[in-house]
Design a protein around this motif. Structure first.
Motif, PDB file in Angstrom:
ATOM      1  N   ASN A 392       0.674  -1.009  -0.019  1.00 34.77           N
ATOM      2  CA  ASN A 392      -0.095   0.195   0.487  1.00 34.77           C
ATOM      3  C   ASN A 392       1.022   1.058  -0.187  1.00 34.77           C
ATOM      4  N   ALA A 393       2.105   1.143   0.746  1.00 33.89           N
ATOM      5  CA  ALA A 393       2.396   2.742   0.869  1.00 33.89           C
ATOM      6  C   ALA A 393       3.455   2.600  -0.082  1.00 33.89           C
ATOM      7  N   MET A 394       3.838   1.745  -0.828  1.00 35.18           N
ATOM      8  CA  MET A 394       5.003   1.878  -2.210  1.00 35.18           C
ATOM      9  C   MET A 394       3.775   2.011  -3.334  1.00 35.18           C
ATOM     10  N   LEU A 395       2.625   1.334  -3.603  1.00 40.48           N
ATOM     11  CA  LEU A 395       2.013   2.242  -4.504  1.00 40.48           C
ATOM     12  C   LEU A 395       1.166   3.779  -4.486  1.00 40.48           C
ATOM     13  N   ARG A 396       1.582   3.947  -2.888  1.00 45.27           N
ATOM     14  CA  ARG A 396       1.258   5.888  -2.967  1.00 45.27           C
ATOM     15  C   ARG A 396       1.897   6.240  -3.266  1.00 45.27           C
ATOM     16  N   THR A 397       3.018   6.282  -2.691  1.00 46.84           N
ATOM     17  CA  THR A 397       4.417   6.745  -2.840  1.00 46.84           C
ATOM     18  C   THR A 397       4.034   6.692  -4.458  1.00 46.84           C
ATOM     19  N   ARG A 398       4.066   5.583  -5.277  1.00 45.43           N
ATOM     20  CA  ARG A 398       3.987   5.994  -6.722  1.00 45.43           C
ATOM     21  C   ARG A 398       3.075   6.917  -7.483  1.00 45.43           C
ATOM     22  N   GLN A 399       1.921   6.795  -6.803  1.00 43.78           N
ATOM     23  CA  GLN A 399       0.719   7.507  -7.387  1.00 43.78           C
ATOM     24  C   GLN A 399       1.066   9.072  -6.735  1.00 43.78           C
ATOM     25  N   GLU A 400       1.826   9.441  -5.997  1.00 40.66           N
ATOM     26  CA  GLU A 400       1.770  11.185  -5.578  1.00 40.66           C
ATOM     27  C   GLU A 400       3.377  11.480  -6.461  1.00 40.66           C
ATOM     28  N   CYS A 401       4.178  10.814  -7.013  1.00 42.12           N
ATOM     29  CA  CYS A 401       5.713  10.523  -7.715  1.00 42.12           C
ATOM     30  C   CYS A 401       4.995  11.303  -8.814  1.00 42.12           C
ATOM     31  N   GLY A 402       3.768  10.342  -9.191  1.00 43.45           N
ATOM     32  CA  GLY A 402       3.344  10.087 -11.034  1.00 43.45           C
ATOM     33  C   GLY A 402       2.325  11.463 -10.152  1.00 43.45           C
ATOM     34  N   SER A 403       1.403  11.954  -9.638  1.00 41.39           N
ATOM     35  CA  SER A 403       0.798  13.316  -9.393  1.00 41.39           C
ATOM     36  C   SER A 403       2.045  14.595  -9.656  1.00 41.39           C
ATOM     37  N   ASP A 404       3.029  14.958  -9.180  1.00 38.81           N
ATOM     38  CA  ASP A 404       4.119  15.541  -9.077  1.00 38.81           C
ATOM     39  C   ASP A 404       4.054  15.736 -10.332  1.00 38.81           C
ATOM     40  N   THR A 405       4.942  14.447 -11.089  1.00 34.81           N
ATOM     41  CA  THR A 405       4.949  14.792 -12.488  1.00 34.81           C
ATOM     42  C   THR A 405       4.488  15.265 -13.708  1.00 34.81           C
ATOM     43  N   THR A 406       2.586  14.715 -13.366  1.00 39.87           N
ATOM     44  CA  THR A 406       1.768  15.583 -14.111  1.00 39.87           C
ATOM     45  C   THR A 406       2.136  16.761 -13.794  1.00 39.87           C
ATOM     46  N   GLN A 407       1.984  17.021 -12.349  1.00 39.18           N
ATOM     47  CA  GLN A 407       1.463  18.774 -12.145  1.00 39.18           C
ATOM     48  C   GLN A 407       2.399  19.906 -12.850  1.00 39.18           C
ATOM     49  N   GLN A 408       3.494  19.093 -12.882  1.00 41.48           N
ATOM     50  CA  GLN A 408       4.958  20.055 -13.336  1.00 41.48           C
ATOM     51  C   GLN A 408       4.598  20.273 -14.587  1.00 41.48           C
ATOM     52  N   ALA A 409       4.650  19.165 -14.951  1.00 42.15           N
ATOM     53  CA  ALA A 409       4.861  18.667 -16.532  1.00 42.15           C
ATOM     54  C   ALA A 409       4.223  20.020 -17.167  1.00 42.15           C
ATOM     55  N   GLY A 410       2.064  19.713 -17.106  1.00 38.76           N
ATOM     56  CA  GLY A 410       1.579  19.835 -17.198  1.00 38.76           C
ATOM     57  C   GLY A 410       0.907  19.233 -18.259  1.00 38.76           C
ATOM     58  N   PRO A 411      -0.347  19.039 -18.792  1.00 39.24           N
ATOM     59  CA  PRO A 411      -0.886  18.607 -20.072  1.00 39.24           C
ATOM     60  C   PRO A 411       0.419  19.246 -21.447  1.00 39.24           C
ATOM     61  N   LEU A 412       0.554  18.146 -22.420  1.00 36.79           N
ATOM     62  CA  LEU A 412       1.513  18.310 -24.103  1.00 36.79           C
ATOM     63  C   LEU A 412       1.898  19.352 -23.534  1.00 36.79           C
ATOM     64  N   GLY A 413       3.276  19.060 -22.341  1.00 36.55           N
ATOM     65  CA  GLY A 413       4.089  19.511 -22.278  1.00 36.55           C
ATOM     66  C   GLY A 413       3.829  20.997 -22.097  1.00 36.55           C
ATOM     67  N   ALA A 414       2.579  21.500 -21.447  1.00 37.14           N
ATOM     68  CA  ALA A 414       2.335  22.994 -21.021  1.00 37.14           C
ATOM     69  C   ALA A 414       3.458  23.296 -19.675  1.00 37.14           C
ATOM     70  N   GLY A 415       4.166  22.269 -18.942  1.00 43.33           N
ATOM     71  CA  GLY A 415       5.261  22.713 -18.274  1.00 43.33           C
ATOM     72  C   GLY A 415       6.059  24.388 -18.047  1.00 43.33           C
ATOM     73  N   ARG A 416       5.933  24.175 -19.859  1.00 45.56           N
ATOM     74  CA  ARG A 416       7.008  25.567 -20.421  1.00 45.56           C
ATOM     75  C   ARG A 416       6.729  26.947 -20.214  1.00 45.56           C
ATOM     76  N   ASP A 417       5.394  26.546 -20.033  1.00 36.97           N
ATOM     77  CA  ASP A 417       4.668  27.878 -20.890  1.00 36.97           C
ATOM     78  C   ASP A 417       4.329  28.842 -18.678  1.00 36.97           C
ATOM     79  N   GLU A 418       4.562  29.947 -19.182  1.00 33.14           N
ATOM     80  CA  GLU A 418       4.943  30.826 -17.645  1.00 33.14           C
ATOM     81  C   GLU A 418       3.486  30.745 -17.111  1.00 33.14           C
ATOM     82  N   SER A 419       2.171  30.645 -18.250  1.00 35.31           N
ATOM     83  CA  SER A 419       0.566  30.675 -17.215  1.00 35.31           C
ATOM     84  C   SER A 419       0.775  29.434 -16.289  1.00 35.31           C
ATOM     85  N   VAL A 420       1.431  28.743 -16.663  1.00 35.37           N
ATOM     86  CA  VAL A 420       1.206  27.512 -15.617  1.00 35.37           C
ATOM     87  C   VAL A 420       2.326  27.998 -14.427  1.00 35.37           C
TER      88      VAL A 420
END
Length: 446
Positions: A392-420
């Motif tokens: 359970n702990a390993m699953l939650r950690t991977r989910q949170e890491c995946g959530s962090d990556t998605t939030q930082q990168a944004g959809p379709l590489g939007a992580g470089r967009d200053e508005s994000v």
């Protein structure tokens, strides 16, 4: 409302977790008091079978994520389950007879409990406020009743079975009470955030475990508390003072009540040589060693039954796994718990992760590893809860890491967009705050 398989598994795990542990104590106490009939028998077995049937139907919806998120750990766990089943069936098929049949039944019953507790631990929603409130309420009722019992009777031991006039197999022994209380306390320690709350919980928890009378669970709890408080004291001055306060309170309580406690079975640990239970366990352990030396690779399936002529004649330690399932079964059994404990310890010490998921996995696997080395046989089902908690702990950690990556990168590489970027910065800051030691408790569907 239609629940997905994942949501239904999580909800069933939360309800089952409450029923099998704090609910177990409440149920048996009410039965012993004559307030309710024993409509669920001993409760643990009946409820476990019900959960087993439900989990078997839901497990296919969980396997893909479970096997893919635990780096092979869950696969090894299921391989161990399959090995034990095949080993037991093969030995019965080759030998037959009443002894092998009893050993086969005992192994299958243990497998049912293992699977239930493993899946329960894997899908337990530790971030559920409702589950935490239910556990706190149950703990308050249990601790309050035991305080009332000691104050009104003057007895520092509580045996529910003595509350009934005739011997009633439906009322649990002190071992069942202590098992449930131990898990209850480990859960509350994991989900609590404040040092003062944990300190109060530890003092009351030590009282509860002492009054329930099981030496193994009491000293496992005290060892866990000492370990956790030492780890936390090294990270925070607040916990250092809390540790000193807890030690002072416990010493003061023991010294003030020493005359009443001196004759208790819990303090017999200071001189075990004269206790009948210790001598009996020594004999059972010696018998297990002899059986292992006679056949170190394969052990002797059902050997504890053939020599003691009862299913409870096993060694009260991990050696019972070697006798029953051979050297490979022993290595898998001990290895699963040791790996879960060490993995959780590394996560807490190296990564500094003190979230409820990892504290619970660390704590439950520590007490299980300690007890299977010193006091509990392979048929004690609680280690499987620790295996599931680690997954359970390993699953939650991977989910949170995946959530962090998605939030930082944004959809379709939007992580470089200053508005994000401002939003990403706020999300990242929240994660850093949580890593400082405050668990990120999000709301749950429960």
């Amino acid at each position: 409302m239609v629940l997905s398989g994942d949501a239904l598994t999580a909800r069933a795990s939360a309800i089952g977790f409450f029923v099998l542990f704090p609910g177990f104590i409440l149920y048996h106490t009410l039965v012993a008091m004559g307030l309710i009939p024993a409509f669920l028998g001993g409760l643990f077995g009946v409820v476990s079978v019900m959960l087993f049937l439900l989990y078997c139907a839901l497990l296919p919806s969980q396997l893909l994520v479970l096997l893919g998120s635990t780096r092979g750990y869950a696969l090894v766990t299921f391989a161990f389950f399959a090995y034990v089943l095949l080993w037991s069936v093969a030995n019965f098929g080759l030998t037959g007879g009443g002894i092998m049949r009893a050993a086969l039944v005992q192994s299958v019953e243990t497998l049912v409990l293992w699977l239930v507790l493993f899946v329960m631990g894997y899908r337990l929603p530790l971030d559920s406020p409702r589950l935490a409130r239910a556990f706190w309420l149950a703990f308050a009722l249990i601790a309050g009743y035991l305080l009332f019992h000691v104050a009104t009777t003057g007895q520092w031991m509580f045996f529910a079975s003595r509350m009934v006039e005739t011997e009633d197999a439906s009322v649990s022994t002190y071992q069942g009470y202590a098992r449930s209380a131990l898990v209850l306390l480990v859960f509350l320690i994991a989900v609590s955030e404040r040092a003062a709350v944990r300190a109060t919980l530890i003092v009351l928890g030590a009282f509860v475990m002492f009054v329930l009378g099981a030496r193994s669970e009491l000293y496992a709890f005290l060892a866990l508390v000492a370990l956790l408080m030492t780890l936390w004291a090294g990270m925070s001055v607040k916990y250092l003072f809390t540790l000193l306060a807890v030690v002072a309170v416990l010493i003061g309580l023991v010294m003030s009540q020493f005359e009443g406690l001196a004759g208790s079975r819990q303090l017999q640990i200071l001189d075990m040589s004269g206790t009948s239970s210790w001598l009996a366990r020594q004999n059972l352990g010696q018998r297990a060693v002899e059986q292992i030396l006679a056949n170190p690779l394969l052990g002797r399936f059902g050997g504890h039954i053939s020599t003691a002529e009862l299913t409870g004649g096993y060694a009260h330690s991990m050696l019972s796994a070697w006798v029953n399932y051979g050297a490979l079964g022993f290595l898998l059994y001990v290895g699963l718990t040791a790996t879960a404990f060490l993995g959780a310890a590394l996560r807490m010490l190296v990564a500094g992760d003190r979230s409820a998921w990892w504290v619970f996995a660390f704590s439950i696997n520590f007490v299980c590893l300690l007890l299977i080395v010193l006091a509990k046989p392979v048929f004690w089902p609680l280690p499987a809860l620790g295996w599931g908690a680690f997954a359970n702990a390993m699953l939650r950690t991977r989910q949170e890491c995946g959530s962090d990556t998605t939030q930082q990168a944004g959809p379709l590489g939007a992580g470089r967009d200053e508005s994000v970027q401002p939003h990403a910065a706020r999300d990242l800051q929240g994660r850093i705050d949580n890593e400082s030691g405050t668990p990120d408790f999000r709301s749950s569907a429960l």
